[in-house]
Design an enzyme around this catalytic site. Structure first.
Site, PDB file in Angstrom:
ATOM      1  N   GLN A  47       0.875  -1.183   0.092  1.00  0.00           N
ATOM      2  CA  GLN A  47      -0.047  -0.074   0.086  1.00  0.00           C
ATOM      3  C   GLN A  47       0.898   1.097  -0.125  1.00  0.00           C
ATOM      4  O   GLN A  47       0.638   2.314  -0.072  1.00  0.00           O
ATOM      5  CB  GLN A  47      -0.901  -0.058   1.180  1.00  0.00           C
ATOM      6  CG  GLN A  47      -1.723  -1.073   1.393  1.00  0.00           C
ATOM      7  CD  GLN A  47      -2.200  -1.261   2.655  1.00  0.00           C
ATOM      8  OE1 GLN A  47      -3.146  -0.634   3.202  1.00  0.00           O
ATOM      9  NE2 GLN A  47      -1.771  -2.053   3.509  1.00  0.00           N
ATOM     10  N   HIS A  84      -1.490   1.551  -3.938  1.00  0.00           N
ATOM     11  CA  HIS A  84      -1.955   3.205  -3.894  1.00  0.00           C
ATOM     12  C   HIS A  84      -0.862   3.838  -4.883  1.00  0.00           C
ATOM     13  O   HIS A  84      -0.950   5.028  -4.515  1.00  0.00           O
ATOM     14  CB  HIS A  84      -1.807   3.563  -2.500  1.00  0.00           C
ATOM     15  CG  HIS A  84      -3.013   2.762  -1.659  1.00  0.00           C
ATOM     16  ND1 HIS A  84      -2.894   2.554  -0.363  1.00  0.00           N
ATOM     17  CD2 HIS A  84      -4.046   2.064  -1.968  1.00  0.00           C
ATOM     18  CE1 HIS A  84      -3.910   1.957   0.033  1.00  0.00           C
ATOM     19  NE2 HIS A  84      -4.676   1.471  -1.057  1.00  0.00           N
ATOM     20  N   CYS A  88       1.467  18.358 -23.255  1.00  0.00           N
ATOM     21  CA  CYS A  88       0.322  19.180 -23.936  1.00  0.00           C
ATOM     22  C   CYS A  88       0.021  20.213 -22.629  1.00  0.00           C
ATOM     23  O   CYS A  88      -1.072  20.968 -22.983  1.00  0.00           O
ATOM     24  CB  CYS A  88      -0.921  18.271 -23.530  1.00  0.00           C
ATOM     25  SG  CYS A  88      -1.484  17.545 -21.758  1.00  0.00           S
ATOM     26  N   PRO A 110       3.781  -3.965  15.756  1.00  0.00           N
ATOM     27  CA  PRO A 110       3.842  -3.706  17.182  1.00  0.00           C
ATOM     28  C   PRO A 110       2.649  -3.657  18.029  1.00  0.00           C
ATOM     29  O   PRO A 110       2.578  -3.806  19.425  1.00  0.00           O
ATOM     30  CB  PRO A 110       4.530  -2.424  17.404  1.00  0.00           C
ATOM     31  CG  PRO A 110       4.818  -1.886  15.912  1.00  0.00           C
ATOM     32  CD  PRO A 110       4.243  -2.672  15.023  1.00  0.00           C
TER      33      PRO A 110
HETATM   34  P1  OAD Z   1      -1.741   3.042   9.121  1.00  0.00           P
HETATM   35  O1  OAD Z   1      -0.691   4.513   9.274  1.00  0.00           O
HETATM   36  O2  OAD Z   1      -2.782   3.206   9.173  1.00  0.00           O
HETATM   37  O3  OAD Z   1      -0.783   1.961  10.012  1.00  0.00           O
HETATM   38  C1  OAD Z   1       0.336   1.879  10.057  1.00  0.00           C
HETATM   39  C2  OAD Z   1       0.522   0.628  11.027  1.00  0.00           C
HETATM   40  O4  OAD Z   1       2.057   0.200  11.026  1.00  0.00           O
HETATM   41  C3  OAD Z   1      -0.107   0.359  12.455  1.00  0.00           C
HETATM   42  O5  OAD Z   1      -0.657  -0.744  12.327  1.00  0.00           O
HETATM   43  C4  OAD Z   1       1.189   0.595  13.286  1.00  0.00           C
HETATM   44  O6  OAD Z   1       0.942  -0.118  14.543  1.00  0.00           O
HETATM   45  C5  OAD Z   1       1.962  -0.283  12.419  1.00  0.00           C
HETATM   46  N1  OAD Z   1       3.742   0.205  12.657  1.00  0.00           N
HETATM   47  C6  OAD Z   1       4.108   1.295  13.228  1.00  0.00           C
HETATM   48  N2  OAD Z   1       5.463   1.200  13.340  1.00  0.00           N
HETATM   49  C7  OAD Z   1       5.911  -0.021  12.961  1.00  0.00           C
HETATM   50  C8  OAD Z   1       7.070  -0.474  12.812  1.00  0.00           C
HETATM   51  N3  OAD Z   1       8.139  -0.175  13.117  1.00  0.00           N
HETATM   52  N4  OAD Z   1       7.097  -2.032  12.310  1.00  0.00           N
HETATM   53  C9  OAD Z   1       5.905  -2.536  12.006  1.00  0.00           C
HETATM   54  N5  OAD Z   1       4.768  -1.825  11.987  1.00  0.00           N
HETATM   55  C10 OAD Z   1       4.418  -0.733  12.537  1.00  0.00           C
HETATM   56  O7  OAD Z   1      -0.942   2.596   7.543  1.00  0.00           O
HETATM   57  P2  OAD Z   1      -1.548   1.726   6.489  1.00  0.00           P
HETATM   58  O8  OAD Z   1      -2.052   0.465   7.049  1.00  0.00           O
HETATM   59  O9  OAD Z   1      -0.154   1.767   5.444  1.00  0.00           O
HETATM   60  O10 OAD Z   1      -3.744   5.097   1.714  1.00  0.00           O
HETATM   61  O11 OAD Z   1      -2.736   2.598   6.001  1.00  0.00           O
HETATM   62  C11 OAD Z   1      -3.301   2.225   4.814  1.00  0.00           C
HETATM   63  C12 OAD Z   1      -3.477   3.237   3.870  1.00  0.00           C
HETATM   64  O12 OAD Z   1      -4.202   4.452   4.603  1.00  0.00           O
HETATM   65  C13 OAD Z   1      -2.444   4.072   3.405  1.00  0.00           C
HETATM   66  O13 OAD Z   1      -1.813   3.202   2.210  1.00  0.00           O
HETATM   67  C14 OAD Z   1      -2.840   5.360   3.072  1.00  0.00           C
HETATM   68  C15 OAD Z   1      -3.643   5.649   4.037  1.00  0.00           C
HETATM   69  O14 OAD Z   1      -4.653   6.552   3.912  1.00  0.00           O
HETATM   70  C16 OAD Z   1      -3.721   6.136   0.933  1.00  0.00           C
HETATM   71  O15 OAD Z   1      -3.171   7.313   0.915  1.00  0.00           O
HETATM   72  C17 OAD Z   1      -4.684   5.911  -0.155  1.00  0.00           C
END
Ligand code: OAD
Length: 250
Positions: free
Chosen positions: A102, A120, A152, A216
């Site tokens: 993503q 994305h 363009c 985490p």
């Molecule tokens: P989020 O910000 O929603 O979630 C991040 C996740 O990473 C959380 O569950 C944290 O607990 C975890 N996290 C934080 N630090 C970490 C680490 N060091 N190692 C492992 N995990 C860790 O991000 P996404 O799930 O990617 O979409 O969000 C999904 C989508 O929502 C994104 O692609 C974006 C956003 O709106 C668009 O922009 C279309």
């Protein structure tokens, strides 16, 4: 906190012939890329409605581009971490593999991942709002904001998926197929609240795959995971690499 790696997981990873991996912002957190949710998350400070929707772009393309230009500047000097490298290495060891990300930061590619789909989009690509053509543009900062199409003159937009927009059909189909046909589905660093990406681990599970989560925090996906590794992605990856005997990696 030392992450304990279950023995069964090491065997499952060694035995798996068809693997799919889903990553979210958390996989890049240890590289320095901000996540979206959580205490330091981007959506705590910025409004997605003002910065990440087609309506926002129509209203104020300069503001939207300034925000993307700032994020490009932030990401440009960053390097992949052991979690990106672990996933790239896993790809080379498994006959059937797909990384579904993503993330738009390009760090998986920088770590050497090849078989991947970006659900994305990618922050290093721009798309002409008139012709639909997509080009890579890695200039930081961009010389002109908002940037315009060389051929363009129409406005260019970031080649990313905004709220209210559909995901690229081919990428989603490929991701769904991989989820349906894998032995093991690894989920790293996603909050599991944004669909359709969040449905993929459920699809994999319902088709009989083992699901492994590395995060985490607990997420809505934790309860369907066969193994849940509570820790930072880079640290979990290093522990896993060691347990797998990939001594020179991570
Ligand atoms: P989020 O910000 O929603 O979630 C991040 C996740 O990473 C959380 O569950 C944290 O607990 C975890 N996290 C934080 N630090 C970490 C680490 N060091 N190692 C492992 N995990 C860790 O991000 P996404 O799930 O990617 O979409 O969000 C999904 C989508 O929502 C994104 O692609 C974006 C956003 O709106 C668009 O922009 C279309």
């Amino acid at each position: 906190m030392v992450v304990e790696i279950p023995k069964g997981l090491v065997k499952a990873l060694n035995d798996a012939r068809r693997v799919a991996v889903l990553t979210g912002a958390g996989v890049s957190a240890e590289s320095g890329v901000p996540t979206f949710r959580g205490e330091e998350g981007l959506w705590r400070k910025y409004s997605p409605q003002e910065l990440a929707t087609p309506q926002a772009f129509a209203r104020d393309p300069k503001l939207v581009w300034e925000w993307y230009d700032w994020r490009r500047g932030l990401i440009a000097p960053l390097e992949p971490n052991p979690a990106h490298r672990f996933i790239a290495l896993l790809e080379r060891r498994v006959p059937q593999f797909l990384l579904i990300t993503q993330n738009i930061d390009g760090l998986h590619q920088k770590a050497g991942s090849k078989r991947l789909v970006e659900l994305h989009g990618n922050i290093w690509k721009v798309r002409c709002t008139r012709e639909g053509t997509v080009k890579e543009d890695r200039r930081v900062p961009l010389p002109e904001i908002p940037p315009r199409c060389e051929s363009c003159g129409a406005l260019l937009r970031p080649h990313v998926v905004w709220f209210g927009e559909s995901l690229p059909v081919d990428a989603l189909e490929e991701a769904m197929e991989a989820a349906e046909n894998c032995d093991l589905f690894l989920v790293v660093g996603t909050s599991g609240v944004v669909y359709p990406a969040a449905a993929l681990p459920q699809v994999a599970r319902s088709h009989g795959a083992l699901v492994v989560e590395s995060n985490p925090e607990e997420t809505p996906l934790t309860s369907l995971a066969t193994w849940s590794l509570q820790g930072k992605a880079g640290e979990v990856a290093q522990r896993l690499a060691r347990e797998m005997g990939w001594k020179d990696e991570g």
